[in-house]
Design a protein around this motif. Structure first.
Motif, PDB file in Angstrom:
ATOM      1  N   MET A 109     -10.642  -6.786   0.209  1.00 12.53           N
ATOM      2  CA  MET A 109      -9.564  -5.877   0.569  1.00 12.53           C
ATOM      3  C   MET A 109      -8.237  -6.340  -0.032  1.00 12.53           C
ATOM      4  N   GLN A 110      -8.000  -7.658   0.003  1.00 11.24           N
ATOM      5  CA  GLN A 110      -6.755  -8.188  -0.561  1.00 11.24           C
ATOM      6  C   GLN A 110      -6.690  -7.942  -2.064  1.00 11.24           C
ATOM      7  N   GLU A 111      -7.814  -8.083  -2.741  1.00  9.79           N
ATOM      8  CA  GLU A 111      -7.860  -7.831  -4.181  1.00  9.79           C
ATOM      9  C   GLU A 111      -7.475  -6.387  -4.499  1.00  9.79           C
ATOM     10  N   LEU A 112      -7.998  -5.445  -3.725  1.00  8.22           N
ATOM     11  CA  LEU A 112      -7.659  -4.035  -3.944  1.00  8.22           C
ATOM     12  C   LEU A 112      -6.207  -3.753  -3.582  1.00  8.22           C
ATOM     13  N   ALA A 113      -5.736  -4.353  -2.487  1.00  5.41           N
ATOM     14  CA  ALA A 113      -4.344  -4.155  -2.082  1.00  5.41           C
ATOM     15  C   ALA A 113      -3.390  -4.652  -3.165  1.00  5.41           C
ATOM     16  N   ASP A 114      -3.696  -5.799  -3.772  1.00  4.76           N
ATOM     17  CA  ASP A 114      -2.847  -6.337  -4.835  1.00  4.76           C
ATOM     18  C   ASP A 114      -2.888  -5.454  -6.076  1.00  4.76           C
ATOM     19  N   PHE A 115      -4.066  -4.936  -6.408  1.00  3.78           N
ATOM     20  CA  PHE A 115      -4.174  -4.046  -7.570  1.00  3.78           C
ATOM     21  C   PHE A 115      -3.334  -2.786  -7.375  1.00  3.78           C
ATOM     22  N   ALA A 116      -3.441  -2.190  -6.189  1.00  4.85           N
ATOM     23  CA  ALA A 116      -2.782  -0.907  -5.940  1.00  4.85           C
ATOM     24  C   ALA A 116      -1.331  -1.057  -5.501  1.00  4.85           C
ATOM     25  N   GLY A 117      -0.920  -2.268  -5.116  1.00  2.14           N
ATOM     26  CA  GLY A 117       0.415  -2.425  -4.543  1.00  2.14           C
ATOM     27  C   GLY A 117       0.523  -1.655  -3.247  1.00  2.14           C
ATOM     28  N   ALA A 118      -0.524  -1.773  -2.426  1.00  2.00           N
ATOM     29  CA  ALA A 118      -0.653  -0.904  -1.260  1.00  2.00           C
ATOM     30  C   ALA A 118      -1.178  -1.695  -0.067  1.00  2.00           C
ATOM     31  N   THR A 119      -1.497  -0.973   0.997  1.00  2.20           N
ATOM     32  CA  THR A 119      -2.124  -1.539   2.183  1.00  2.20           C
ATOM     33  C   THR A 119      -3.551  -1.032   2.272  1.00  2.20           C
ATOM     34  N   ARG A 148     -11.985   7.252  20.622  1.00  5.59           N
ATOM     35  CA  ARG A 148     -11.545   8.578  21.059  1.00  5.59           C
ATOM     36  C   ARG A 148     -11.053   9.396  19.872  1.00  5.59           C
ATOM     37  N   LEU A 149      -9.771   9.748  19.868  1.00  2.00           N
ATOM     38  CA  LEU A 149      -9.254  10.591  18.794  1.00  2.00           C
ATOM     39  C   LEU A 149      -8.376   9.806  17.830  1.00  2.00           C
ATOM     40  N   SER A 150      -8.656   8.507  17.739  1.00  2.00           N
ATOM     41  CA  SER A 150      -7.893   7.634  16.853  1.00  2.00           C
ATOM     42  C   SER A 150      -8.832   6.709  16.091  1.00  2.00           C
ATOM     43  N   ILE A 151      -8.297   6.131  15.021  1.00  2.00           N
ATOM     44  CA  ILE A 151      -8.932   5.010  14.348  1.00  2.00           C
ATOM     45  C   ILE A 151      -8.114   3.766  14.684  1.00  2.00           C
ATOM     46  N   ILE A 152      -8.797   2.697  15.069  1.00  2.00           N
ATOM     47  CA  ILE A 152      -8.119   1.429  15.342  1.00  2.00           C
ATOM     48  C   ILE A 152      -8.377   0.488  14.178  1.00  2.00           C
ATOM     49  N   TYR A 153      -7.303  -0.066  13.620  1.00  2.00           N
ATOM     50  CA  TYR A 153      -7.450  -1.029  12.530  1.00  2.00           C
ATOM     51  C   TYR A 153      -8.035  -2.335  13.055  1.00  2.00           C
ATOM     52  N   THR A 154      -9.094  -2.816  12.382  1.00  2.48           N
ATOM     53  CA  THR A 154      -9.706  -4.092  12.754  1.00  2.48           C
ATOM     54  C   THR A 154      -9.440  -5.180  11.719  1.00  2.48           C
ATOM     55  N   GLU A 155      -9.009  -4.808  10.529  1.00  5.98           N
ATOM     56  CA  GLU A 155      -8.621  -5.759   9.495  1.00  5.98           C
ATOM     57  C   GLU A 155      -7.648  -5.062   8.559  1.00  5.98           C
ATOM     58  N   VAL A 156      -6.616  -5.794   8.129  1.00  6.54           N
ATOM     59  CA  VAL A 156      -5.590  -5.224   7.259  1.00  6.54           C
ATOM     60  C   VAL A 156      -5.249  -6.216   6.159  1.00  6.54           C
ATOM     61  N   ALA A 157      -5.141  -5.710   4.933  1.00  4.95           N
ATOM     62  CA  ALA A 157      -4.656  -6.513   3.803  1.00  4.95           C
ATOM     63  C   ALA A 157      -3.548  -5.727   3.129  1.00  4.95           C
ATOM     64  N   ARG A 158      -2.476  -6.404   2.770  1.00  7.12           N
ATOM     65  CA  ARG A 158      -1.371  -5.693   2.113  1.00  7.12           C
ATOM     66  C   ARG A 158      -0.888  -6.494   0.913  1.00  7.12           C
ATOM     67  N   SER A 159      -0.373  -5.783  -0.054  1.00  7.30           N
ATOM     68  CA  SER A 159       0.155  -6.448  -1.239  1.00  7.30           C
ATOM     69  C   SER A 159       1.511  -7.059  -0.920  1.00  7.30           C
ATOM     70  N   ALA A 160       2.008  -7.842  -1.852  1.00 11.48           N
ATOM     71  CA  ALA A 160       3.325  -8.449  -1.675  1.00 11.48           C
ATOM     72  C   ALA A 160       4.435  -7.454  -1.964  1.00 11.48           C
ATOM     73  N   ALA A 161       4.081  -6.248  -2.387  1.00  4.49           N
ATOM     74  CA  ALA A 161       5.095  -5.224  -2.683  1.00  4.49           C
ATOM     75  C   ALA A 161       5.929  -4.953  -1.438  1.00  4.49           C
ATOM     76  N   THR A 162       7.215  -4.870  -1.635  1.00  3.48           N
ATOM     77  CA  THR A 162       8.115  -4.699  -0.484  1.00  3.48           C
ATOM     78  C   THR A 162       7.916  -3.360   0.202  1.00  3.48           C
ATOM     79  N   LEU A 163       7.298  -2.388  -0.500  1.00  3.64           N
ATOM     80  CA  LEU A 163       7.129  -1.063   0.075  1.00  3.64           C
ATOM     81  C   LEU A 163       5.784  -0.883   0.767  1.00  3.64           C
ATOM     82  N   ALA A 164       4.948  -1.912   0.787  1.00  3.31           N
ATOM     83  CA  ALA A 164       3.641  -1.785   1.429  1.00  3.31           C
ATOM     84  C   ALA A 164       3.811  -1.499   2.921  1.00  3.31           C
ATOM     85  N   LEU A 165       2.907  -0.704   3.482  1.00  8.88           N
ATOM     86  CA  LEU A 165       2.974  -0.387   4.902  1.00  8.88           C
ATOM     87  C   LEU A 165       2.744  -1.650   5.726  1.00  8.88           C
ATOM     88  N   THR A 166       3.382  -1.727   6.872  1.00  2.81           N
ATOM     89  CA  THR A 166       3.336  -2.945   7.692  1.00  2.81           C
ATOM     90  C   THR A 166       2.516  -2.759   8.960  1.00  2.81           C
TER      91      THR A 166
END
Length: 272
Positions: A111-121, A129-147
């Motif tokens: 996931m981290q490899e893809l996040a770094d490639f895309a500059g994304a989360t 229920r009616l939501s998705i719960i995040y169980t793992e998150v990887a984000r790029s070092a880009a300042t605009l990546a979602l937190t």
């Protein structure tokens, strides 16, 4: 920035989801679980009134439930006479669940490899229920990546990751989700049916689910679902970020093949 659709984030009491008599159903237990489930990742604490509104329960009922949960360590009182936060007993439950998800350790570097490639989360999630719960998150070092963090709740109807779940779910599971929405209100059910229709069209056209400014006005994302072992729920994985840095074209042409390949690797690992 547009906020997520509130109707699809509201906790729905299981009391309203029953049809007919069920002698095995314990209403008091169900209400207690609803109270615990109404706490979200961004909540430092909630008042009885807030819990009452989220669960659709009378304040007097909430007061008794909160008192009991506090006595058992599932809630703690953070202000005299009023506000409550999740206690350490809930941490034990969550930790046990996450410990069973071995796939998170396998997925994290990919996931981290893809996040770094895309500059994304990039996030892995399961439905509640009616939501998705995040169980793992990887984000790029880009300042605009979602937190967004592990534990964040994302609406099924408007997000790419939610729509990916809807597209990959069985007809039986979709019907159960639609009933959840219908028992909330008609507008929630209508929005969810539209989301299912769009998710199926997107999967047919693109091979993934999409959300371009529909979950939040300045966020683009794509997602896919995949199977897991019988002991674990179905999983979904997404890649997203600010539309200013992640265009629809880039996500579909450059990111999608990598995201699909990643999902296949994770599915093979989960089913092995």
């Amino acid at each position: 920035m547009n906020a997520p659709t509130p109707e699809l984030n509201k906790t729905t009491s299981a009391d309203t989801l029953k049809t007919g008599e069920d002698r095995y159903f314990i209403t008091a237990l169900s209400r207690g679980l609803d109270v615990l489930a109404c706490f979200r990742s961004g909540d430092s604490s909630l008042s009885n009134q807030q819990i009452s509104e989220r669960c659709g329960l009378p304040k007097s009922t909430v007061t008794r439930i909160v008192y009991t949960l506090t006595k058992r360590g599932y809630l703690i009182q953070v202000e005299p006479g009023g506000r409550y936060a999740l206690g350490t007993a809930t941490l034990a439950l969550g930790s046990s669940m996450l410990a069973r998800m071995d796939i998170r350790q396998f997925a994290r570097p990919l996931m981290q490899e893809l996040a770094d490639f895309a500059g994304a989360t990039v996030a892995l999630g399961v439905r509640d229920r009616l939501s998705i719960i995040y169980t793992e998150v990887a984000r790029s070092a880009a300042t605009l990546a979602l937190t967004l963090q592990v534990g964040s709740r994302i609406p099924l109807a408007t997000s790419a990751i939610g729509r990916a779940f809807l597209a990959s779910a069985s007809e039986r599971e979709r019907a159960a989700i639609m009933k959840l929405a219908a028992d909330m209100d008609e507008s929630a059910a209508t929005a969810l049916q539209q989301a299912i229709d769009k998710a199926l069209r997107d999967y047919q056209e693109y091979g993934c689910a999409t959300s371009f400014g529909e979950w939040q006005g300045d966020v683009n994302g794509i997602a896919v679902g995949f199977r897991s072992s019988g002991a674990m729920p179905a999983l979904v994985i997404n890649c997203g970020g600010p539309s200013s840095s992640l265009s629809k074209e880039f996500l579909l042409s450059e990111v999608k093949p990598r995201l699909v390949a990643l999902a296949r690797k994770l599915e093979s690992s989960a089913l092995a």
